[in-house]
Design an enzyme around this catalytic site. Sequence first.
Site, PDB file in Angstrom:
ATOM      1  N   ASP A 100       0.872  -1.169   0.000  1.00  0.00           N
ATOM      2  CA  ASP A 100       0.000   0.000   0.000  1.00  0.00           C
ATOM      3  C   ASP A 100       0.919   1.232   0.000  1.00  0.00           C
ATOM      4  OD1 ASP A 100      -2.101   1.915   0.953  1.00  0.00           O
ATOM      5  OD2 ASP A 100      -1.037   1.683   2.853  1.00  0.00           O
TER       6      ASP A 100
ATOM      7  N   ASP B 180      -7.356  -1.334   3.379  1.00  0.00           N
ATOM      8  CA  ASP B 180      -6.460  -2.436   2.999  1.00  0.00           C
ATOM      9  C   ASP B 180      -6.960  -3.781   3.517  1.00  0.00           C
ATOM     10  OD1 ASP B 180      -4.571  -0.725   1.752  1.00  0.00           O
ATOM     11  OD2 ASP B 180      -3.742  -0.220   3.715  1.00  0.00           O
TER      12      ASP B 180
HETATM   13  P1  ADP Z   1      -4.965   5.182  -0.475  1.00  0.00           P
HETATM   14  O1  ADP Z   1      -4.994   3.840  -1.141  1.00  0.00           O
HETATM   15  O2  ADP Z   1      -3.825   5.994  -0.976  1.00  0.00           O
HETATM   16  O3  ADP Z   1      -4.964   5.065   1.032  1.00  0.00           O
HETATM   17  P2  ADP Z   1      -7.861   5.930  -0.624  1.00  0.00           P
HETATM   18  O4  ADP Z   1      -8.498   4.792  -1.337  1.00  0.00           O
HETATM   19  O5  ADP Z   1      -8.157   6.080   0.829  1.00  0.00           O
HETATM   20  O6  ADP Z   1      -6.275   6.014  -0.936  1.00  0.00           O
HETATM   21  O7  ADP Z   1      -8.356   7.275  -1.327  1.00  0.00           O
HETATM   22  C1  ADP Z   1      -8.085   7.522  -2.683  1.00  0.00           C
HETATM   23  C2  ADP Z   1      -8.104   8.998  -2.957  1.00  0.00           C
HETATM   24  O8  ADP Z   1      -9.409   9.553  -2.650  1.00  0.00           O
HETATM   25  C3  ADP Z   1      -7.146   9.781  -2.089  1.00  0.00           C
HETATM   26  O9  ADP Z   1      -5.868   9.811  -2.657  1.00  0.00           O
HETATM   27  C4  ADP Z   1      -7.804  11.165  -2.110  1.00  0.00           C
HETATM   28  O10 ADP Z   1      -7.490  11.832  -3.301  1.00  0.00           O
HETATM   29  C5  ADP Z   1      -9.291  10.851  -2.113  1.00  0.00           C
HETATM   30  N1  ADP Z   1      -9.882  10.883  -0.762  1.00  0.00           N
HETATM   31  C6  ADP Z   1     -10.472   9.859  -0.112  1.00  0.00           C
HETATM   32  N2  ADP Z   1     -10.944  10.248   1.095  1.00  0.00           N
HETATM   33  C7  ADP Z   1     -10.632  11.559   1.238  1.00  0.00           C
HETATM   34  C8  ADP Z   1     -10.845  12.544   2.267  1.00  0.00           C
HETATM   35  N3  ADP Z   1     -11.483  12.281   3.411  1.00  0.00           N
HETATM   36  N4  ADP Z   1     -10.371  13.785   2.034  1.00  0.00           N
HETATM   37  C9  ADP Z   1      -9.730  14.087   0.895  1.00  0.00           C
HETATM   38  N5  ADP Z   1      -9.505  13.220  -0.098  1.00  0.00           N
HETATM   39  C10 ADP Z   1      -9.948  11.965   0.045  1.00  0.00           C
HETATM   40 MG    MG Z   2      -2.417   3.304   3.828  1.00  0.00          MG
END
Ligand code: ADP
Ligand code: MG
Length: 292
Positions: free
Chosen positions: A38, A241
């Site tokens: 991740d 994850d």
């Molecule tokens: P990662 O696999 O990097 O942990 P996520 O699946 O949690 O990513 O989220 C993907 C994308 O969605 C983030 O990179 C962000 O751009 C956006 N995102 C999700 N939740 C939020 C939030 N609470 N505030 C701002 N952006 C968010």
């Molecule tokens: Mg992470």
Amino acid sequence: ATPMSIMVGVGKAAEQGILIRRGDALQQTSEVNVVVLDKTGTVTQGKPRVTDLVTAPGVHEHEILQNAAALELASEHPLARAILDKASDAGIQPLSAENIKPRPGLGISGSLKDKMLLLGNPELMQSEGVDIQWVEADLLQLSEQAKTPVLLAEDGRLLGILGIADPIKDDSVAAIERLKKQGAHVVMLTGDNPVTAQAVARQTGVDQVIAGVLPDGKAEAIRSLQADGRKVAMVGDGINDAPALAQADVGMAIGTGTDIAIESADLTLMRGSLHGIADAMEVSRLTVRNIK
Ligand code: ADP
Ligand code: MG
């Protein structure tokens, strides 16, 4: 397999900060040939900071931070912490928004003082019909600097962009090098956008990047990597994850991660470092060799 040598292996692992939760995890780890990481909080430090603010004409930075913080107050996403810290540094007391709806893998929405607020990635804006074409160049520039652009819209109009940086851990490059020397194909898996993900990947030396994956898609990505009998280890820290950790042949949780990740994994790397993965591979291979 002798229970005695497994016990010795589990003990050796524990000495290196690797806590094994399932009996056959050592056997499984010894067979791993694909390691999936991740991005946020696993390859990177997981301490994101707001480094850039882009404002639409006539919009003040204060307004961006006030509105963004109002939504993130209700969020547990790692990016939320960065936005709340930045608002606090600017002396802003966040008001709390109403009708908050997290949009997993995309962002978050809600309302404040009868205005509809939307905060998240470009896909979220596009799906809600917000025009972001005039900021394409800003989005590309931030992403190429390995920053995650988070966009804010009010009543369908873009107010601005927050650029968020999360540096990689000091030893991620060396640890990934070790994994490759052990013969593993190393993949980075993230919900973040492909340009940002590629920029981070370039700093780390991973073999492959899978980006823009919604939380449900992470387990699916693991399943396709498992084709042709490949043995896949998934390493992660977040709620999103958990399904992928469960799907993998070996799920490894980062010890500083969320409880849900730890409960879904077969082993926990108590030290946050990716060297823990390479250590686990070494111990498992030695243990299994002794058994045979
Ligand atoms: P990662 O696999 O990097 O942990 P996520 O699946 O949690 O990513 O989220 C993907 C994308 O969605 C983030 O990179 C962000 O751009 C956006 N995102 C999700 N939740 C939020 C939030 N609470 N505030 C701002 N952006 C968010
Ligand atoms: Mg992470």
